[in-house]
Scaffold this motif. Structure first.
Motif, PDB file in Angstrom:
ATOM      1  N   ARG A   1       0.750  -1.160  -0.007  1.00 11.31           N
ATOM      2  CA  ARG A   1      -0.097   0.007   0.115  1.00 11.31           C
ATOM      3  C   ARG A   1       0.187   1.275   0.340  1.00 11.31           C
ATOM      4  O   ARG A   1       0.089   2.115   0.129  1.00 11.31           O
ATOM      5  N   GLY A   2       2.000   0.706  -0.140  1.00  2.00           N
ATOM      6  CA  GLY A   2       3.228   2.223  -0.535  1.00  2.00           C
ATOM      7  C   GLY A   2       3.355   2.859   1.120  1.00  2.00           C
ATOM      8  O   GLY A   2       3.492   3.753   1.359  1.00  2.00           O
ATOM      9  N   GLU A   3       2.995   1.971   1.685  1.00  3.44           N
ATOM     10  CA  GLU A   3       3.234   2.998   3.529  1.00  3.44           C
ATOM     11  C   GLU A   3       4.232   2.139   3.955  1.00  3.44           C
ATOM     12  O   GLU A   3       4.842   3.038   4.996  1.00  3.44           O
ATOM     13  N   ALA A   4       5.175   1.289   4.013  1.00  5.24           N
ATOM     14  CA  ALA A   4       6.451   0.581   4.093  1.00  5.24           C
ATOM     15  C   ALA A   4       7.411   1.511   4.319  1.00  5.24           C
ATOM     16  O   ALA A   4       7.871   2.913   3.333  1.00  5.24           O
ATOM     17  N   ARG A   5       8.609   1.450   5.764  1.00  2.00           N
ATOM     18  CA  ARG A   5       9.692   2.512   6.051  1.00  2.00           C
ATOM     19  C   ARG A   5      10.838   1.836   5.941  1.00  2.00           C
ATOM     20  O   ARG A   5      10.429   0.218   7.174  1.00  2.00           O
TER      21      ARG A   5
END
Length: 785
Positions: free
Chosen positions: A359-363
């Motif tokens: 979902r494009g939220e990983a760090r």
């Protein structure tokens, strides 16, 4: 978003809750219906087969009784079964001894190939337990430094490294056979103190850089990621956009909330087992180290009849014949490895429970986000409907989550190719000889042409086989797809909202655990207690108890040797052998029935809890989808606008590439032979060869954007790129050569070529059978000069 609670909003909230409960009941009904259908179909067929098998079984006993040999058959069977028991125990003893020896040696990779250590991340500024190995080809196999090298990243998901190359017919074997240098990313059992996933990513980036230094004249390396190594490969490429060689992602779980109802029970573990807290507790009890045997146990529970009974019974049927295969696989299966608490926490929070990478939220670390859109490499994804660990939905839905539609994939210059096998299991993707001989062979042979594809989303098909054995060839095609095609692979993604509550409760549980129990547990754990916990794990004990470390097993070797010398198999017609097989089949089916009932209860419990109105509200902050740009917004991206301003600028190279992209758009399918001709022209013939891979990729992306947004102008402005008649005729001939024989052309392709002729003021298409490469002679003359 639900309205804030207040008296005036109560009727609306009650209506929403009633709708949610109705939806929950519908989901539960669907779940039970799917499981009952599956249960009735599978076990009904197996029960019917069992009844049919009983008739010849009873007939065999009846014949033996009539002939007066029932007691003789019984004695023969008891002798045969006793001999097989001794031989089976000896194989288990060998497995136990092999485990002890393997651990004593530091659990090295189970590769069948010799190798040398090129780099060891233990010596890096930020150490990691990873190593880069260079595989030495077998005698008679020649590799070439100028060929594109391979770097294979094996999964670190409980087991050790080597599954990608522990057979001759394997990913390693296929690449070596085709003359490619092969490098293998392996890892030691214990992580370095303080090691994080960011350290692992940096180590792998250093490995890629070293391979490029060693092969300066070769194209950029192909990176192959298996299972966990697959999403690690995506993380590596997203964090390092300069890594632009092709990526091959095999059976990798990325969109981990996805799956079909009634089929994928593993995705419910986080919600029913307490979120991330069990993993944190296991790491704390292990002295800050998470034991990979816990992950292996999860895999085994998916198919207990196979893992706890079936594979042992197969060995028991013929211990001599099955010995080598059993020991070969069990050496890898029992090589348990470890992770730091920080690593397992990142994996669970960012991927398996949080679903943040998709979902494009990983760090990867503080202040460093991971966006899969940043990947510049062509990506090939291999999935299978027979994979119960990484179903196709988890392997592919990240594409749907990342991009607004297939047009955005084109605009960003990306090439994503996927292939779905009908039946192979998870491990078969990496291990199966048949997959290596077909799918992996074709992926390897296609790599040299993949970068000539126009940007977009494609499905790769192996259409038919020509020839047999080592001389077999396959006809391959690439069909252009839309994101809606991927969505149809899934039944419905509405239930993924229920996983949002799991993610939020997991975060809250981790905070509560950190502030309460964790300090007490960490203070009470010692290095000795952690070691005892590891050694007394049931998976390790049940292996080592059969080794020579157990005094009771020491006589088995001598007894097995005598048994093998005196071995006399029972008559295959012995009815007691048929009874044994019937019994074994009934045991496996009984275990499968229990598993299927467990899975049904498991899934129903999940939806019964997390489908409730309260859980929906708890999960609302996490129940988001990535915000996508509209087609209009994409057009007005600064980089897109800059490209569109150049629609009238360029020369021969831009014109040919533009016409090839227009042809590909008209076909919607590309056969590999056409792709190979395109690749040959764009990489070997002048003026394209002098461009280099980076500039060539940039030109393909620019022209793809122009065709996407200015289709008609892209054709009408061709004369501005090709100013002389000589250039125009040569460009048309190159395009026709790549298009191939007219008999193979579709009507749209012919219409496009005729329109090119008209736009350039040339005579109509002559429709030749085949056009020779018009650049080959010019390139040869230039080389001689």
């Amino acid at each position: 978003m639900s309205p804030t609670f207040s008296p005036e909003n109560e009727p609306r909230r009650l209506a929403e809750d009633a709708a949610t409960v109705a939806e929950q009941m519908q989901d539960l009904g669907t779940v039970f219906s799917l499981h009952m259908q599956k249960f009735a179909q599978e076990h009904g067929e197996r029960t019917r087969k069992a009844w049919l098998d009983m008739q010849p079984l009873f007939g065999g006993f009846s014949d033996a009784a009539k002939q007066g040999r029932i007691l003789d058959d019984a004695k023969e069977y008891i002798r045969d079964a006793s001999e097989r028991t001794v031989l089976t125990l000896d194989v288990l003893r060998e497995r136990g001894n092999a485990d002890v020896a393997h651990q004593a040696a530091g659990t090295p990779p189970v590769l069948i190939y010799d190798y040398e250590i090129v780099m060891d991340a233990h010596d890096f500024e930020r150490p990691a337990n990873y190593m880069l190995l260079k595989i030495k080809p077998a005698e008679g196999v020649e590799v070439f430094d100028w060929k594109r090298p391979y770097m294979i990243i094996d999964p670190r998901a409980g087991h050790g490294a080597g599954i990608g190359g522990f057979k001759a017919d394997s990913q390693v074997g296929v690449a070596l056979h085709n003359g490619h240098p092969v490098y293998f990313v392996a890892f030691r059992p214990m992580p370095e103190p303080g090691q994080t996933m960011a350290d692992v990513m940096r180590a792998e980036a250093e490995f890629v850089a070293e391979i490029r230094r060693r092969h300066p004249d070769a194209p950029k390396p192909i990176i192959v990621g298996n299972c966990q190594g697959g999403w690690a490969t995506l993380v590596l490429a997203a964090a390092n956009p300069d890594i632009s060689g092709p990526l091959v992602i095999n059976g990798a779980p990325v969109a981990t909330w996805s799956g079909r109802r009634g089929e994928n029970p593993m995705r419910y573990n986080g919600g029913l087992l307490g979120g991330i807290v069990p993993a944190l507790l296991a790491a704390d009890l292990g002295g800050g180290v998470f034991d990979g045997v816990n992950l292996v146990s999860n895999f085994e529970q998916l198919n207990p009849s196979r893992n706890f009974f079936g594979k042992y019974y197969d060995l028991f049927v013929d211990p001599t014949k099955g010995r080598e295969r059993f020991l070969e696989f069990e050496k890898w299966w029992g090589g348990y490895h470890f992770m730091n608490e920080a690593e397992i926490r990142w994996i669970v929070e960012q991927i398996f429970i949080g679903n943040k990478l998709s979902r494009g939220e990983a760090r990867i670390e503080h202040g460093r986000n991971l966006d899969l859109k940043a990947i510049r490499s062509p990506i090939i994804v291999f999935a299978s409907y027979g994979d119960n660990i990484t179903p196709p939905q988890q392997a592919l839905n990240w594409i749907v989550d990342t991009y607004a539609d297939e047009h955005e994939i084109k605009i960003r210059g990306q090439r994503i190719i996927y292939m779905i096998h009908d039946s192979v299991g998870h491990l078969g993707i990496f291990v199966s000889s048949s997959i290596a001989k077909k799918e992996h062979t074709e992926v390897t042979s296609t790599m040299k042409t993949i970068e000539a594809l126009s940007p977009g989303l494609y499905e790769m098909h192996i259409d038919k086989q020509i020839g047999d054995g080592v001389d077999a060839e396959f006809q391959v095609s690439f069909t252009e797809r839309k994101l809606t095609d991927l969505e149809r692979i899934d039944d419905n993604r509405d239930e993924e909202r229920d996983f949002a509550a799991v993610a939020r409760l997991s975060e809250l549980g981790a905070e509560l655990y950190d502030l309460t129990l964790r300090p007490l547990i960490q203070a009470s754990v010692t290095e000795k207690s952690a070691e005892i916990l590891r050694k007394t794990n049931s998976s390790r004990v049940q292996r080592q108890i059969f080794s020579d470390q157990n005094p009771l097993m020491k006589p088995v070797a001598e007894l097995a040797q005598k048994t093998a010398q005196q071995r006399k198999k029972a008559d295959p017609a012995n009815p007691f052998l048929a009874l044994e097989k019937f019994w074994a089949a009934s045991v496996e089916q009984s275990m499968d029935m229990i598993r299927d009932m467990r899975d049904a209860a498991y899934e129903a419990t999940f939806f019964g809890i997390y489908g409730s109105p309260m859980m929906k509200r708890i999960g609302e902050p996490q129940a988001f989808q990535r915000v996508h740009r509209t087609a209009k917004e994409l057009r007005f991206l600064p980089e897109v606008q800059a490209i569109l301003l150049g629609v009238e600028r360029g020369g021969f190279e831009e014109a040919v590439i533009r016409m090839l992209i227009l042809l590909a758009e008209s076909r919607h399918e590309v056969r590999r032979d056409r792709l190979e001709r395109s690749s040959h022209v764009l990489s070997s013939n002048e003026p394209f060869a002098s461009l280099g891979p980076e500039r060539r990729a940039a030109l393909i992306r620019e022209q793809a954007v122009i065709v996407e947004f200015e289709h008609d102008r892209a054709i009408d402005t061709l004369p501005l790129l090709l100013k002389t008649r000589e250039e125009r005729e040569k460009a048309i001939k190159v395009t026709e050569f790549i298009a191939g024989s007219v008999e193979e052309m579709e009507p749209h392709t012919i219409q496009s070529l005729q329109r090119f002729h008209a736009a350039l003021g040339l005579s109509g298409l002559a429709l030749p059978k085949a056009t020779p490469d018009p650049l080959t002679e010019a390139t040869a003359k230039r080389a001689l000069a």
